[in-house]
Design a protein around this motif. Structure first.
Motif, PDB file in Angstrom:
ATOM      1  N   LYS A 315       0.822  -1.207   0.000  1.00 42.68           N
ATOM      2  CA  LYS A 315       0.000   0.000   0.000  1.00 42.68           C
ATOM      3  C   LYS A 315       0.857   1.259   0.000  1.00 42.68           C
ATOM      4  O   LYS A 315       0.528   2.262  -0.656  1.00 42.68           O
ATOM      5  N   THR A 316       1.980   1.231   0.713  1.00 39.96           N
ATOM      6  CA  THR A 316       2.902   2.371   0.728  1.00 39.96           C
ATOM      7  C   THR A 316       3.432   2.660  -0.662  1.00 39.96           C
ATOM      8  O   THR A 316       3.444   3.812  -1.122  1.00 39.96           O
ATOM      9  N   VAL A 317       3.866   1.620  -1.355  1.00 38.52           N
ATOM     10  CA  VAL A 317       4.467   1.802  -2.673  1.00 38.52           C
ATOM     11  C   VAL A 317       3.418   2.223  -3.699  1.00 38.52           C
ATOM     12  O   VAL A 317       3.675   3.094  -4.539  1.00 38.52           O
ATOM     13  N   LEU A 318       2.236   1.634  -3.664  1.00 38.69           N
ATOM     14  CA  LEU A 318       1.195   2.047  -4.614  1.00 38.69           C
ATOM     15  C   LEU A 318       0.806   3.506  -4.405  1.00 38.69           C
ATOM     16  O   LEU A 318       0.592   4.240  -5.376  1.00 38.69           O
ATOM     17  N   LYS A 319       0.725   3.939  -3.169  1.00 36.89           N
ATOM     18  CA  LYS A 319       0.401   5.338  -2.893  1.00 36.89           C
ATOM     19  C   LYS A 319       1.491   6.253  -3.434  1.00 36.89           C
ATOM     20  O   LYS A 319       1.210   7.266  -4.088  1.00 36.89           O
ATOM     21  N   GLN A 320       2.744   5.891  -3.185  1.00 33.48           N
ATOM     22  CA  GLN A 320       3.855   6.726  -3.642  1.00 33.48           C
ATOM     23  C   GLN A 320       3.912   6.812  -5.160  1.00 33.48           C
ATOM     24  O   GLN A 320       4.050   7.894  -5.736  1.00 33.48           O
ATOM     25  N   THR A 321       3.791   5.666  -5.825  1.00 30.43           N
ATOM     26  CA  THR A 321       3.888   5.670  -7.290  1.00 30.43           C
ATOM     27  C   THR A 321       2.700   6.385  -7.923  1.00 30.43           C
ATOM     28  O   THR A 321       2.845   7.013  -8.976  1.00 30.43           O
ATOM     29  N   HIS A 322       1.539   6.294  -7.288  1.00 29.65           N
ATOM     30  CA  HIS A 322       0.372   7.015  -7.813  1.00 29.65           C
ATOM     31  C   HIS A 322       0.596   8.524  -7.722  1.00 29.65           C
ATOM     32  O   HIS A 322       0.283   9.276  -8.663  1.00 29.65           O
ATOM     33  N   GLN A 323       1.166   8.987  -6.607  1.00 31.59           N
ATOM     34  CA  GLN A 323       1.444  10.409  -6.440  1.00 31.59           C
ATOM     35  C   GLN A 323       2.466  10.896  -7.464  1.00 31.59           C
ATOM     36  O   GLN A 323       2.288  11.957  -8.082  1.00 31.59           O
ATOM     37  N   LEU A 324       3.535  10.129  -7.649  1.00 29.49           N
ATOM     38  CA  LEU A 324       4.569  10.522  -8.611  1.00 29.49           C
ATOM     39  C   LEU A 324       4.012  10.541 -10.035  1.00 29.49           C
ATOM     40  O   LEU A 324       4.319  11.447 -10.819  1.00 29.49           O
ATOM     41  N   THR A 325       3.190   9.547 -10.352  1.00 28.86           N
ATOM     42  CA  THR A 325       2.604   9.492 -11.693  1.00 28.86           C
ATOM     43  C   THR A 325       1.681  10.675 -11.926  1.00 28.86           C
ATOM     44  O   THR A 325       1.670  11.269 -13.006  1.00 28.86           O
ATOM     45  N   SER A 326       0.900  11.030 -10.915  1.00 25.28           N
ATOM     46  CA  SER A 326       0.000  12.176 -11.040  1.00 25.28           C
ATOM     47  C   SER A 326       0.777  13.465 -11.301  1.00 25.28           C
ATOM     48  O   SER A 326       0.352  14.319 -12.084  1.00 25.28           O
ATOM     49  N   LEU A 327       1.944  13.593 -10.681  1.00 21.60           N
ATOM     50  CA  LEU A 327       2.758  14.799 -10.861  1.00 21.60           C
ATOM     51  C   LEU A 327       3.274  14.949 -12.288  1.00 21.60           C
ATOM     52  O   LEU A 327       3.354  16.058 -12.812  1.00 21.60           O
ATOM     53  N   ILE A 328       3.612  13.822 -12.927  1.00 17.90           N
ATOM     54  CA  ILE A 328       4.224  13.914 -14.257  1.00 17.90           C
ATOM     55  C   ILE A 328       3.215  13.795 -15.394  1.00 17.90           C
ATOM     56  O   ILE A 328       3.576  13.970 -16.549  1.00 17.90           O
ATOM     57  N   THR A 329       1.957  13.519 -15.057  1.00 14.41           N
ATOM     58  CA  THR A 329       0.948  13.382 -16.116  1.00 14.41           C
ATOM     59  C   THR A 329      -0.114  14.473 -16.052  1.00 14.41           C
ATOM     60  O   THR A 329      -1.166  14.353 -16.673  1.00 14.41           O
ATOM     61  N   MET A 330       0.146  15.538 -15.333  1.00 12.53           N
ATOM     62  CA  MET A 330      -0.822  16.629 -15.217  1.00 12.53           C
ATOM     63  C   MET A 330      -1.124  17.239 -16.582  1.00 12.53           C
ATOM     64  O   MET A 330      -0.242  17.347 -17.435  1.00 12.53           O
ATOM     65  N   LYS A 331      -2.385  17.674 -16.746  1.00 15.94           N
ATOM     66  CA  LYS A 331      -2.797  18.302 -18.001  1.00 15.94           C
ATOM     67  C   LYS A 331      -3.373  19.707 -17.812  1.00 15.94           C
ATOM     68  O   LYS A 331      -3.310  20.524 -18.720  1.00 15.94           O
ATOM     69  N   HIS A 332      -3.925  19.977 -16.630  1.00 17.12           N
ATOM     70  CA  HIS A 332      -4.568  21.271 -16.410  1.00 17.12           C
ATOM     71  C   HIS A 332      -3.497  22.359 -16.240  1.00 17.12           C
ATOM     72  O   HIS A 332      -2.576  22.216 -15.416  1.00 17.12           O
ATOM     73  N   PRO A 333      -3.581  23.459 -16.984  1.00 14.05           N
ATOM     74  CA  PRO A 333      -2.542  24.496 -16.949  1.00 14.05           C
ATOM     75  C   PRO A 333      -2.284  25.064 -15.552  1.00 14.05           C
ATOM     76  O   PRO A 333      -1.127  25.322 -15.190  1.00 14.05           O
ATOM     77  N   VAL A 334      -3.337  25.266 -14.755  1.00 10.27           N
ATOM     78  CA  VAL A 334      -3.156  25.827 -13.420  1.00 10.27           C
ATOM     79  C   VAL A 334      -2.399  24.838 -12.526  1.00 10.27           C
ATOM     80  O   VAL A 334      -1.466  25.214 -11.794  1.00 10.27           O
ATOM     81  N   ALA A 335      -2.779  23.563 -12.586  1.00  9.84           N
ATOM     82  CA  ALA A 335      -2.098  22.539 -11.787  1.00  9.84           C
ATOM     83  C   ALA A 335      -0.634  22.420 -12.196  1.00  9.84           C
ATOM     84  O   ALA A 335       0.251  22.270 -11.347  1.00  9.84           O
ATOM     85  N   ILE A 336      -0.371  22.505 -13.497  1.00 15.43           N
ATOM     86  CA  ILE A 336       1.007  22.423 -13.996  1.00 15.43           C
ATOM     87  C   ILE A 336       1.831  23.599 -13.472  1.00 15.43           C
ATOM     88  O   ILE A 336       2.974  23.435 -13.020  1.00 15.43           O
ATOM     89  N   ALA A 337       1.260  24.807 -13.506  1.00 14.06           N
ATOM     90  CA  ALA A 337       1.968  25.991 -13.034  1.00 14.06           C
ATOM     91  C   ALA A 337       2.301  25.885 -11.545  1.00 14.06           C
ATOM     92  O   ALA A 337       3.412  26.225 -11.113  1.00 14.06           O
ATOM     93  N   ILE A 338       1.331  25.386 -10.764  1.00 12.90           N
ATOM     94  CA  ILE A 338       1.561  25.212  -9.320  1.00 12.90           C
ATOM     95  C   ILE A 338       2.662  24.190  -9.086  1.00 12.90           C
ATOM     96  O   ILE A 338       3.553  24.396  -8.251  1.00 12.90           O
ATOM     97  N   ARG A 339       2.607  23.072  -9.813  1.00 14.90           N
ATOM     98  CA  ARG A 339       3.641  22.037  -9.673  1.00 14.90           C
ATOM     99  C   ARG A 339       5.030  22.595  -9.983  1.00 14.90           C
ATOM    100  O   ARG A 339       5.990  22.376  -9.233  1.00 14.90           O
ATOM    101  N   ASN A 340       5.148  23.319 -11.075  1.00 13.23           N
ATOM    102  CA  ASN A 340       6.454  23.829 -11.497  1.00 13.23           C
ATOM    103  C   ASN A 340       7.011  24.860 -10.525  1.00 13.23           C
ATOM    104  O   ASN A 340       8.225  25.042 -10.433  1.00 13.23           O
ATOM    105  N   LEU A 341       6.119  25.516  -9.804  1.00 15.60           N
ATOM    106  CA  LEU A 341       6.554  26.456  -8.777  1.00 15.60           C
ATOM    107  C   LEU A 341       6.887  25.746  -7.471  1.00 15.60           C
ATOM    108  O   LEU A 341       7.887  26.061  -6.812  1.00 15.60           O
ATOM    109  N   ALA A 342       6.073  24.758  -7.135  1.00 22.07           N
ATOM    110  CA  ALA A 342       6.202  24.109  -5.827  1.00 22.07           C
ATOM    111  C   ALA A 342       7.364  23.132  -5.747  1.00 22.07           C
ATOM    112  O   ALA A 342       8.047  23.054  -4.714  1.00 22.07           O
ATOM    113  N   VAL A 343       7.593  22.377  -6.827  1.00 26.21           N
ATOM    114  CA  VAL A 343       8.615  21.326  -6.770  1.00 26.21           C
ATOM    115  C   VAL A 343       9.995  21.872  -6.405  1.00 26.21           C
ATOM    116  O   VAL A 343      10.655  21.349  -5.481  1.00 26.21           O
TER     117      VAL A 343
END
Length: 375
Positions: A315-343
């Motif tokens: 469960k730990t690994v599935l949660k982690q990989t899901h989070q990482l995958t969500s970060l690199i597959t974002m499509k919404h411009p606002v979410a992408i901008a926030i990610r690029n600022l936050a990371v």
């Protein structure tokens, strides 16, 4: 306990099954291992590449780690780039213990190194031998095997280990479900060999907002590119003249895991029990971890504890990989901008950076108690 006191069948001679057989063999349990394929995964068609520090620790008693380190490429840095701007450069060597967080070695090579060590115990897989049924009292399951010549054999075993992949015949035979979901988008990959050696010491993700291309070392002259973009090959900036396109494939990412990792004396390990995104390079490593824990528990007569001990790690690994995958597959411009600022901001925080490296190393799961000093 001598090997003759318990009959053990391992279904699947991939990295998980081979690791289970090897860890059992060095403890005196000579398992029988079968696989429906004709041999190990081809060297040029290996999906799994990453070997983390946890796996190197687990395979150190059998000395497989020594041979892995002779052949693998150490990934010393992990970089994230967006539109030419470096968002992050993580030094993956800054982890506690004797090993760097992650190395790269094609799954086919890893399997052959495991096979070589297993041969020291005179144990070899029975190739082109498929599990057809698992029946009877699962405290001593009866397994029907179909061999390459078409002949059928039925035998009873004290323990059956299902390491036969995501489409596990054993899992289906004992009635364990495999719930989960698939991502909508497909992923694509291609391996290129270069005319001259390239720098294999780093991995990199280039974000195209939306879409990404990941660059991973395979050998000193081969790189793998993995992407969410169908036209990604036209966007690759090759570091040297291309000698050949070695292999290409595409796939869908699924997040699935069983509700129970054992039924009676049938135990599930690796992709037979859980599958997830390749983000973080945890798939093969988590399967090897399952295998090593199960072998130790069997040798201690504590195999009933396996499911309870391993499910938190899954469960730990599935949660982690899901989070990482969500970060690199974002499509919404606002979410992408926030990610690029936050990371970049988050990675400047030492505690956050160490937590990320802790996961990449595989140290976010329970430490193996049979290895002194293991993290």
């Amino acid at each position: 306990m001598a090997s003759g006191h318990r009959s053990i069948l391992i279904a699947g001679a991939g990295a998980t099954g081979l690791a289970a057989a090897l860890e059992l063999a060095r403890r005196g349990f000579l398992a029988r291992i079968v696989d429906s394929d004709a041999g190990p995964v081809p060297l040029t068609e290996s999906r799994a590449l990453g070997i983390n520090a946890r796996t190197l620790t687990l395979l150190s008693p059998s000395r497989v780690t020594d041979t892995i380190l002779q052949e693998a490429q150490r990934i010393a840095h992990f970089r994230i780039v967006s539109k030419g701007r470096l968002l992050a450069d993580i030094d993956t060597t800054r982890v506690p213990g004797p090993y760097s967080a992650i190395h790269a070695l094609a799954q086919g090579h890893t399997e052959r190194l495991l096979l070589g060590k297993l041969s020291d115990y005179e144990v070899a897989p029975e190739w082109q031998t498929a599990v057809e049924t698992v029946s009877g009292d699962l405290s001593k399951p009866r397994v029907t095997l179909r061999k390459a010549d078409g002949s059928v054999e039925a035998a009873d075993f004290d323990i059956v280990v299902a390491a036969d992949g995501a489409h596990s015949a054993v899992r289906r035979a004992v009635g364990i479900g495999f719930p989960g979901q698939a991502l909508e988008s497909s992923f694509y990959l291609a391996d290129f060999r270069y005319a001259v050696p390239i720098d294999p010491g780093f991995a990199e993700i280039s974000l195209f907002d939306p879409g990404m291309i990941g660059r991973l070392p395979v050998t000193r002259d081969v790189l793998r590119y993995i992407s969410t973009l169908p036209d990604f090959e036209s966007r690759i900036q090759h570091p040297a003249p291309v000698a050949e396109r070695v292999w290409a494939s595409d796939f869908r990412i699924h997040f699935r895991h069983v509700a129970m990792m054992a039924r009676g004396n049938v135990f599930l390990a690796g992709d037979a029990a859980h599958i997830h995104s390749p983000a973080g390079a945890r798939g093969m490593n988590l399967g090897i971890e399952d295998a090593c824990w199960l072998a130790w528990l069997i040798s201690e007569g504590r195999e009933r504890e396996y499911a309870g001990l391993r499910m938190p790690a899954v469960k730990t690994v599935l949660k982690q990989t899901h989070q990482l995958t969500s970060l690199i597959t974002m499509k919404h411009p606002v979410a992408i901008a926030i990610r690029n600022l936050a990371v970049p901001l988050l990675l400047r925080i030492p505690a956050f950076r160490q937590k990320l490296l802790h996961g990449v190393s595989g140290y976010d799961t329970q430490s193996p108690p049979w290895i002194d000093g293991a993290l």
